[in-house]
Scaffold this motif. Structure first.
Motif, PDB file in Angstrom:
ATOM      1  N   LYS A  60       0.855  -1.183   0.000  1.00 34.94           N
ATOM      2  CA  LYS A  60       0.000   0.000   0.000  1.00 34.94           C
ATOM      3  C   LYS A  60       0.889   1.230   0.000  1.00 34.94           C
ATOM      4  N   ILE A  61       0.568   2.161  -0.892  1.00 33.57           N
ATOM      5  CA  ILE A  61       1.279   3.432  -0.982  1.00 33.57           C
ATOM      6  C   ILE A  61       0.258   4.519  -0.695  1.00 33.57           C
ATOM      7  N   ALA A  62       0.621   5.484   0.149  1.00 34.30           N
ATOM      8  CA  ALA A  62      -0.294   6.583   0.448  1.00 34.30           C
ATOM      9  C   ALA A  62       0.468   7.896   0.484  1.00 34.30           C
ATOM     10  N   VAL A  63      -0.167   8.926  -0.075  1.00 36.84           N
ATOM     11  CA  VAL A  63       0.307  10.297   0.050  1.00 36.84           C
ATOM     12  C   VAL A  63      -0.684  10.970   0.990  1.00 36.84           C
ATOM     13  N   LEU A  64      -0.176  11.454   2.098  1.00 33.98           N
ATOM     14  CA  LEU A  64      -1.032  12.052   3.111  1.00 33.98           C
ATOM     15  C   LEU A  64      -1.090  13.561   2.913  1.00 33.98           C
ATOM     16  N   GLY A  65      -2.161  14.160   3.320  1.00 32.72           N
ATOM     17  CA  GLY A  65      -2.312  15.600   3.209  1.00 32.72           C
ATOM     18  C   GLY A  65      -3.777  15.966   3.144  1.00 32.72           C
ATOM     19  N   ALA A  66      -4.042  17.193   2.677  1.00 33.00           N
ATOM     20  CA  ALA A  66      -5.422  17.686   2.604  1.00 33.00           C
ATOM     21  C   ALA A  66      -6.293  16.785   1.736  1.00 33.00           C
ATOM     22  N   THR A  67      -5.726  16.296   0.650  1.00 30.79           N
ATOM     23  CA  THR A  67      -6.430  15.353  -0.223  1.00 30.79           C
ATOM     24  C   THR A  67      -5.592  14.079  -0.289  1.00 30.79           C
ATOM     25  N   PRO A  68      -5.806  13.162   0.639  1.00 29.55           N
ATOM     26  CA  PRO A  68      -4.986  11.944   0.638  1.00 29.55           C
ATOM     27  C   PRO A  68      -5.250  11.082  -0.588  1.00 29.55           C
ATOM     28  N   ARG A  69      -4.210  10.417  -1.018  1.00 33.05           N
ATOM     29  CA  ARG A  69      -4.307   9.497  -2.156  1.00 33.05           C
ATOM     30  C   ARG A  69      -3.672   8.185  -1.750  1.00 33.05           C
ATOM     31  N   ARG A  70      -4.184   7.079  -2.324  1.00 31.22           N
ATOM     32  CA  ARG A  70      -3.607   5.772  -2.017  1.00 31.22           C
ATOM     33  C   ARG A  70      -3.660   4.869  -3.241  1.00 31.22           C
ATOM     34  N   TRP A  71      -2.731   3.914  -3.255  1.00 35.86           N
ATOM     35  CA  TRP A  71      -2.633   2.937  -4.325  1.00 35.86           C
ATOM     36  C   TRP A  71      -2.309   1.587  -3.713  1.00 35.86           C
ATOM     37  N   THR A  72      -2.724   0.526  -4.381  1.00 35.43           N
ATOM     38  CA  THR A  72      -2.432  -0.830  -3.935  1.00 35.43           C
ATOM     39  C   THR A  72      -1.728  -1.571  -5.061  1.00 35.43           C
ATOM     40  N   ILE A  73      -0.648  -2.245  -4.718  1.00 34.44           N
ATOM     41  CA  ILE A  73       0.044  -3.119  -5.659  1.00 34.44           C
ATOM     42  C   ILE A  73      -0.019  -4.513  -5.043  1.00 34.44           C
ATOM     43  N   GLN A  87       4.252   3.129 -13.214  1.00 32.93           N
ATOM     44  CA  GLN A  87       3.064   2.857 -14.023  1.00 32.93           C
ATOM     45  C   GLN A  87       1.790   3.012 -13.194  1.00 32.93           C
ATOM     46  N   THR A  88       1.799   2.487 -11.982  1.00 33.07           N
ATOM     47  CA  THR A  88       0.634   2.588 -11.096  1.00 33.07           C
ATOM     48  C   THR A  88       0.304   4.049 -10.817  1.00 33.07           C
ATOM     49  N   LEU A  89       1.311   4.857 -10.549  1.00 35.44           N
ATOM     50  CA  LEU A  89       1.091   6.265 -10.228  1.00 35.44           C
ATOM     51  C   LEU A  89       0.677   7.078 -11.451  1.00 35.44           C
ATOM     52  N   THR A  90       1.299   6.823 -12.591  1.00 40.11           N
ATOM     53  CA  THR A  90       0.978   7.619 -13.776  1.00 40.11           C
ATOM     54  C   THR A  90      -0.361   7.206 -14.383  1.00 40.11           C
ATOM     55  N   ASP A  91      -0.736   5.938 -14.239  1.00 46.77           N
ATOM     56  CA  ASP A  91      -2.054   5.505 -14.734  1.00 46.77           C
ATOM     57  C   ASP A  91      -3.190   6.106 -13.919  1.00 46.77           C
ATOM     58  N   ASN A  92      -2.939   6.376 -12.655  1.00 50.66           N
ATOM     59  CA  ASN A  92      -3.985   6.891 -11.776  1.00 50.66           C
ATOM     60  C   ASN A  92      -3.368   7.876 -10.778  1.00 50.66           C
ATOM     61  N   PRO A  93      -2.959   9.082 -11.237  1.00 48.24           N
ATOM     62  CA  PRO A  93      -2.270  10.021 -10.350  1.00 48.24           C
ATOM     63  C   PRO A  93      -3.127  10.509  -9.179  1.00 48.24           C
ATOM     64  N   ASP A  94      -4.440  10.409  -9.303  1.00 51.97           N
ATOM     65  CA  ASP A  94      -5.321  10.827  -8.200  1.00 51.97           C
ATOM     66  C   ASP A  94      -5.526   9.729  -7.178  1.00 51.97           C
ATOM     67  N   GLY A  95      -4.944   8.553  -7.418  1.00 52.41           N
ATOM     68  CA  GLY A  95      -5.048   7.434  -6.484  1.00 52.41           C
ATOM     69  C   GLY A  95      -6.331   6.654  -6.649  1.00 52.41           C
ATOM     70  N   GLU A  96      -6.532   5.761  -5.718  1.00 48.66           N
ATOM     71  CA  GLU A  96      -7.677   4.881  -5.743  1.00 48.66           C
ATOM     72  C   GLU A  96      -8.757   5.334  -4.778  1.00 48.66           C
ATOM     73  N   ASN A  97      -8.784   6.609  -4.456  1.00 53.09           N
ATOM     74  CA  ASN A  97      -9.769   7.108  -3.492  1.00 53.09           C
ATOM     75  C   ASN A  97     -11.173   6.872  -4.010  1.00 53.09           C
ATOM     76  N   THR A  98     -11.941   6.201  -3.222  1.00 52.43           N
ATOM     77  CA  THR A  98     -13.338   5.966  -3.570  1.00 52.43           C
ATOM     78  C   THR A  98     -14.197   6.339  -2.375  1.00 52.43           C
TER      79      THR A  98
END
Length: 100
Positions: A60-73, A87-98
């Motif tokens: 799990k990768i997460a960028v924390l802050g006002a608008t947190p973003r996360r990705w799963t590999i 590739q994971t980051l560039t395909d979905n730079p806004d993360g997997e936030n749902t």
């Protein structure tokens, strides 16, 4: 229980310097790939996955802050290469936030 099962279940008390080093490398790569300020908080964790059909270990990768973003590999840290992270980051730079 054996050591491998303890680690899989997150019960190992032994530090794993190789895993910590790789997590740091991935965090640096996230900063570079997303053009983040070096002060931006990035976490990289290897976790057990209990969801049906999910591999037993995922990263799990997460960028924390006002608008947190996360990705799963769906692989352990030791198997995650730089190209997969990019590739994971560039395909979905806004993360997997749902919304939940």
């Amino acid at each position: 229980m054996n050591e491998a099962l303890d680690r899989l279940l997150g019960r190992s008390n032994r530090p794993d310097s190789a895993r910590a080093d790789r997590a740091g490398e991935i965090a640096d790569l996230v900063h570079t790939t997303l053009g983040l300020d070096q002060q931006a908080a990035v976490t990289v964790q290897e976790l057990a996955c209990a969801e049906p059909g999910c591999p037993p270990i995922e990263t799990k990768i997460a960028v924390l802050g006002a608008t947190p973003r996360r990705w799963t590999i769906h692989a352990p840290l030791s198997e995650v290469d730089d190209e997969t992270v990019r590739q994971t980051l560039t395909d979905n730079p806004d993360g997997e936030n749902t919304p939940r």
